[in-house]
Enzyme design. Structure first.
Site, PDB file in Angstrom:
ATOM      1  N   GLU A  55      34.682  47.630  27.723  1.00  0.00           N
ATOM      2  CA  GLU A  55      34.374  47.661  29.157  1.00  0.00           C
ATOM      3  C   GLU A  55      35.539  48.369  29.858  1.00  0.00           C
ATOM      4  O   GLU A  55      36.708  48.009  29.677  1.00  0.00           O
ATOM      5  CB  GLU A  55      34.205  46.221  29.687  1.00  0.00           C
ATOM      6  CG  GLU A  55      33.802  46.207  31.138  1.00  0.00           C
ATOM      7  CD  GLU A  55      33.144  44.898  31.583  1.00  0.00           C
ATOM      8  OE1 GLU A  55      32.758  44.081  30.733  1.00  0.00           O
ATOM      9  OE2 GLU A  55      33.029  44.702  32.812  1.00  0.00           O
ATOM     10  N   ARG A  56      35.201  49.397  30.626  1.00  0.00           N
ATOM     11  CA  ARG A  56      36.211  50.215  31.317  1.00  0.00           C
ATOM     12  C   ARG A  56      37.185  50.853  30.325  1.00  0.00           C
ATOM     13  O   ARG A  56      38.391  50.971  30.610  1.00  0.00           O
ATOM     14  CB  ARG A  56      36.995  49.396  32.354  1.00  0.00           C
ATOM     15  CG  ARG A  56      36.145  48.586  33.284  1.00  0.00           C
ATOM     16  CD  ARG A  56      35.126  49.416  33.987  1.00  0.00           C
ATOM     17  NE  ARG A  56      34.264  48.613  34.868  1.00  0.00           N
ATOM     18  CZ  ARG A  56      33.223  49.137  35.517  1.00  0.00           C
ATOM     19  NH1 ARG A  56      32.886  50.397  35.359  1.00  0.00           N
ATOM     20  NH2 ARG A  56      32.494  48.374  36.289  1.00  0.00           N
ATOM     21  N   ASN A  60      34.936  39.159  29.841  1.00  0.00           N
ATOM     22  CA  ASN A  60      33.492  38.880  29.895  1.00  0.00           C
ATOM     23  C   ASN A  60      33.071  38.661  28.447  1.00  0.00           C
ATOM     24  O   ASN A  60      32.909  39.622  27.688  1.00  0.00           O
ATOM     25  CB  ASN A  60      32.729  40.080  30.473  1.00  0.00           C
ATOM     26  CG  ASN A  60      33.062  40.308  31.936  1.00  0.00           C
ATOM     27  OD1 ASN A  60      33.291  39.357  32.687  1.00  0.00           O
ATOM     28  ND2 ASN A  60      33.103  41.565  32.352  1.00  0.00           N
ATOM     29  N   GLU A  71      31.948  36.979  38.711  1.00  0.00           N
ATOM     30  CA  GLU A  71      30.996  38.013  38.300  1.00  0.00           C
ATOM     31  C   GLU A  71      30.011  37.495  37.254  1.00  0.00           C
ATOM     32  O   GLU A  71      29.770  38.127  36.223  1.00  0.00           O
ATOM     33  CB  GLU A  71      31.745  39.260  37.796  1.00  0.00           C
ATOM     34  CG  GLU A  71      32.661  39.849  38.869  1.00  0.00           C
ATOM     35  CD  GLU A  71      33.341  41.157  38.482  1.00  0.00           C
ATOM     36  OE1 GLU A  71      33.589  41.367  37.290  1.00  0.00           O
ATOM     37  OE2 GLU A  71      33.641  41.954  39.394  1.00  0.00           O
ATOM     38  N   ARG A 115      36.145  39.916  51.355  1.00  0.00           N
ATOM     39  CA  ARG A 115      36.472  39.719  49.936  1.00  0.00           C
ATOM     40  C   ARG A 115      37.959  39.572  49.628  1.00  0.00           C
ATOM     41  O   ARG A 115      38.321  38.731  48.797  1.00  0.00           O
ATOM     42  CB  ARG A 115      35.841  40.849  49.108  1.00  0.00           C
ATOM     43  CG  ARG A 115      36.261  40.826  47.669  1.00  0.00           C
ATOM     44  CD  ARG A 115      35.411  41.714  46.821  1.00  0.00           C
ATOM     45  NE  ARG A 115      36.123  42.049  45.603  1.00  0.00           N
ATOM     46  CZ  ARG A 115      35.681  42.874  44.668  1.00  0.00           C
ATOM     47  NH1 ARG A 115      34.495  43.445  44.812  1.00  0.00           N
ATOM     48  NH2 ARG A 115      36.390  43.128  43.590  1.00  0.00           N
ATOM     49  N   LYS A 159      45.370  39.405  39.919  1.00  0.00           N
ATOM     50  CA  LYS A 159      45.413  40.868  40.035  1.00  0.00           C
ATOM     51  C   LYS A 159      46.428  41.262  41.106  1.00  0.00           C
ATOM     52  O   LYS A 159      46.570  40.557  42.111  1.00  0.00           O
ATOM     53  CB  LYS A 159      44.033  41.429  40.391  1.00  0.00           C
ATOM     54  CG  LYS A 159      43.047  41.363  39.229  1.00  0.00           C
ATOM     55  CD  LYS A 159      41.794  42.201  39.451  1.00  0.00           C
ATOM     56  CE  LYS A 159      40.860  42.023  38.264  1.00  0.00           C
ATOM     57  NZ  LYS A 159      39.675  42.909  38.280  1.00  0.00           N
ATOM     58  N   ASP A 166      40.682  44.979  43.768  1.00  0.00           N
ATOM     59  CA  ASP A 166      40.429  45.209  42.349  1.00  0.00           C
ATOM     60  C   ASP A 166      41.001  46.555  41.923  1.00  0.00           C
ATOM     61  O   ASP A 166      40.244  47.499  41.695  1.00  0.00           O
ATOM     62  CB  ASP A 166      38.899  45.172  42.106  1.00  0.00           C
ATOM     63  CG  ASP A 166      38.555  45.260  40.630  1.00  0.00           C
ATOM     64  OD1 ASP A 166      39.446  45.076  39.799  1.00  0.00           O
ATOM     65  OD2 ASP A 166      37.373  45.518  40.322  1.00  0.00           O
ATOM     66  N   GLU A 185      48.620  40.625  37.151  1.00  0.00           N
ATOM     67  CA  GLU A 185      47.783  41.466  36.281  1.00  0.00           C
ATOM     68  C   GLU A 185      47.756  42.896  36.804  1.00  0.00           C
ATOM     69  O   GLU A 185      47.403  43.150  37.953  1.00  0.00           O
ATOM     70  CB  GLU A 185      46.359  40.886  36.237  1.00  0.00           C
ATOM     71  CG  GLU A 185      45.414  41.644  35.318  1.00  0.00           C
ATOM     72  CD  GLU A 185      44.020  41.009  35.226  1.00  0.00           C
ATOM     73  OE1 GLU A 185      43.917  39.773  35.088  1.00  0.00           O
ATOM     74  OE2 GLU A 185      43.032  41.763  35.309  1.00  0.00           O
ATOM     75  N   GLU A 198      40.378  52.643  35.488  1.00  0.00           N
ATOM     76  CA  GLU A 198      39.011  52.427  35.985  1.00  0.00           C
ATOM     77  C   GLU A 198      38.758  53.165  37.306  1.00  0.00           C
ATOM     78  O   GLU A 198      37.779  53.891  37.441  1.00  0.00           O
ATOM     79  CB  GLU A 198      38.762  50.930  36.148  1.00  0.00           C
ATOM     80  CG  GLU A 198      37.408  50.634  36.752  1.00  0.00           C
ATOM     81  CD  GLU A 198      37.106  49.147  36.866  1.00  0.00           C
ATOM     82  OE1 GLU A 198      37.914  48.319  36.431  1.00  0.00           O
ATOM     83  OE2 GLU A 198      36.035  48.827  37.418  1.00  0.00           O
TER      84      GLU A 198
END
Ligand code: GCV
Length: 608
Positions: A110-111, A153, A235, A285, A309, A314, A336, A342
């Site tokens: 992923e990414r 995930n 998510e 957000r 993060k 993000d 992080e 990305e």
């Protein structure tokens, strides 16, 4: 390929079992005829001391891993032509210097922008042993010591890492052990439900018993596993909220299971409403992480680390430091970062990150956190990172995690010197291109901290309103008069999450740094910036400059004598970056020109 270690023996023997054995092998192969006295002092851990004993011989003192880090220090200094005055003593700022891979069991990443997984194929752990050894060596030489191998995930069948695939996990950790790299696994919070338990409620006795039994099985197979990484209630991932429990209750349940074995729970704080209605102006957000965690400060077990993060959104090109990293004084925190590009050019566009990390540290007292984590940019491409120059992000991340005071230019220069045989002038050219690459990328993409004007889902290339009416809470609200969101006290109140000394730097647009202006404020296009330009003119100017700088970067970069295969890869990616920069520049300028109807003061071409 050995990347920055190209000049070392190409193969590292499988017979080495412990970091100090690897240290001796590396030193004796690199400095033939020199004698080394390696004194292991377990209490020193990752720290090392290097001194001369007699002419031409060295004594290294340290923990087993400390000896290895000391060995790579000596070798890298020599390769860089540095004359270091001995004795040298060094110890890392952070005990856990982590890489998080977002690799799925089917081999997709992923990414991921450097090929497929180095660890998984067809639903199983399946890899090239020699590439894993090379990776272990690269990580150790960069000072990195924890590797989470699977995606946060957790998709089927990655859960089997704690079950049927445990022997394979143990075999992989054996391969990394000689390099002082401990594995970590991402776990699925609902995993007990795969075993006939009706709930994953963290306070349910059957759930707690399942995790304890699982932890003892896992640690019997991999005694030095660093711990579990968890993405919960984020998510679509399962988590404690389903059961009316908070995240301290969720994390502490796992922490209790890992505690007897010395394992850590690394609990991610990337929790927000990803099903927001764009008509809803109350939800903002960037406020989400603070709202979910700040009130829990002091409630987490001592083997829980909250991984936050670096920014409140993000990994956009520019975001302020997350207020959570400033506010949770009684909680262990990790910051992080994301090496995977990305939102920052997919390892096609040149984007060297350490200047950005240093800016973050300008806001973050280094002692506020106890660990650093970074999303991996690795894959099975021959050069591991897709773009050869993206390897610098991995190496300099390791330097930063060892010593956040490291100077950005020195770190990039060290990586360049290890990697390429350039003259001082060529090296200086490459270093300065790399150091300015992030700012150049920033100029041609979304303006002044606004972020998110990117192609939805794929996240490469421009689409100014691609996310504007979507569910993700990432809106710029540009209309014919103004752009941006007011996040001050009078607006969404996001800025109230910061201590006063931070708040006052941003709340007044006349004081707020230009590059974050549209993150914090909604402003009309005619707003006068401090340098006298209007906001719209600044947007146009940045985009034209970003494109022009990319063109200059391309000609300077492509004139450098990179060896093959790097030269070919750099050339083809630079061609794509030029197209990308032009597309961004023209689309963003046209978008704002069409909305505002205001022409460019300098009369340059903006397409209608
Ligand atoms: C691993 C963003 C990315 C997702 C990623 C997520 C996360 O939303 O687009 O791919 O999921 O961040 O950090 O968990």
């Amino acid at each position: 390929m050995n990347l920055w270690l190209e000049k070392l023996e190409s193969d590292i023997p499988g017979s080495l079992k412990k970091p100090q054995e690897t240290a001796l092998f590396e030193l004796e192969s690199f400095f033939p005829g020199t004698s080394f006295d390696l004194c292991e002092q377990p209490g020193m851990g990752d720290a090392y001391r290097i001194e001369n004993t007699a002419a031409g011989s060295f004594r290294l003192t340290g923990g087993s891993t400390g000896l290895l880090y000391g060995a790579y220090r000596l070798i890298a200094d020599r390769l860089c032509g540095l004359d270091v005055t001995l004795p040298v003593v060094s110890s890392p700022k952070y005990t856990l210097r982590m890489i998080n891979c977002w690799d799925n069991a089917d081999g997709e990443i992923e990414r991921g922008y450097a090929g497929r997984s180095l660890f998984f194929r067809n639903g199983r752990l399946d890899y090239s042993v020699s590439r894993i050894r090379t990776l272990g060596r690269l990580l150790a030489s960069a000072g990195l010591n924890v590797l989470c191998i699977n995606n946060v995930n957790v998709h089927d069948p990655a859960q089997l890492l704690l079950e049927d695939y445990l022997p394979d996990l143990a075999a992989l950790s054996d391969l990394f052990r000689p390099f002082g790299v401990r594995l970590m696994v991402s776990v699925d919070f609902s995993q007990p439900m795969r075993h006939g338990i009706a709930t994953a409620d963290p306070l349910d006795p059957a759930v707690r018993a399942w995790w304890k039994e699982t932890a003892s099985r896992v640690y019997a197979a991999v005694p030095d596993l660093a711990g579990f990484l968890v993405k919960a209630d984020s998510e679509g991932r399962p988590g404690p909220f389903t059961y009316g429990r908070n995240h301290a209750e969720g994390a502490n349940m796992l922490a209790e299971a890992l505690k007897p074995f010395g394992g850590m729970v690394v609990w991610r704080c990337f929790v927000y409403n990803c099903r927001q209605d764009w008509r809803d102006t109350k939800t903002d957000r960037p406020k989400a992480a603070w709202e979910h965690y700040a009130f829990l400060d002091g409630e987490f077990a001592d083997n829980v680390i909250l991984q936050v993060k670096h920014g409140p959104f993000d990994f956009q090109v520019r975001e302020p430091l997350s207020p959570l990293l400033l506010g949770m004084k009684k909680t262990r925190l990790a910051m992080e970062l994301q090496l995977a590009q990305e939102y920052t050019g997919h390892q096609i566009d040149l984007y060297t990150m350490i200047p950005m990390w240093k800016e973050l540290y300008g806001e973050l007292p280094a002692d506020n956190i106890m660990s650093l984590a970074a999303v991996s940019n690795l894959g099975d491409d021959e050069n591991y990172t897709g773009h050869p120059l993206a390897a610098a992000n991995l190496y300099t991340y390791g330097m930063l995690a060892w010593n956040p005071d490291v100077d950005a230019a020195e770190a990039v220069t060290r990586w360049c010197r290890l990697t390429y045989d350039f003259t001082p002038v060529q090296e200086q050219t490459l270093v300065s291109l790399m150091l300015s690459s992030r700012r150049t990328y920033e100029k041609y993409t979304a303006p002044l901290g606004i972020g998110w004007m990117v192609t939805p889902h794929d996240h490469y290339g421009p689409n100014p309103s691609g996310y504007e009416y979507d569910l993700w809470g990432t809106y710029h609200k540009a209309d014919r008069n103004a752009v941006g969101i007011d996040r001050t006290h009078a607006g969404t109140g996001y800025l109230d999450q910061y201590p006063d000394q931070y708040r006052i730097k941003y709340e007044d647009p006349a004081v707020c740094p230009d590059l974050l202006l549209l993150f914090y404020h909604r402003l009309p296009y005619g707003y006068r910036m401090r340098d006298g330009r209007t906001l719209i003119q600044r947007i146009y100017d940045d985009h034209f400059e970003g494109l022009e700088e990319t063109r200059q970067m391309a000609s300077a970069l492509l004139a450098l004598p990179f060896p093959e295969p790097d030269a070919g890869v750099i050339r083809s990616r630079m061609e794509k970056q030029l197209l990308n920069a032009r597309e961004w520049c023209d689309i963003i300028n046209t978008f704002f020109h069409r909305l505002s109807g205001i022409p460019d003061d300098k009369g340059r071409t903006i397409y209608d």
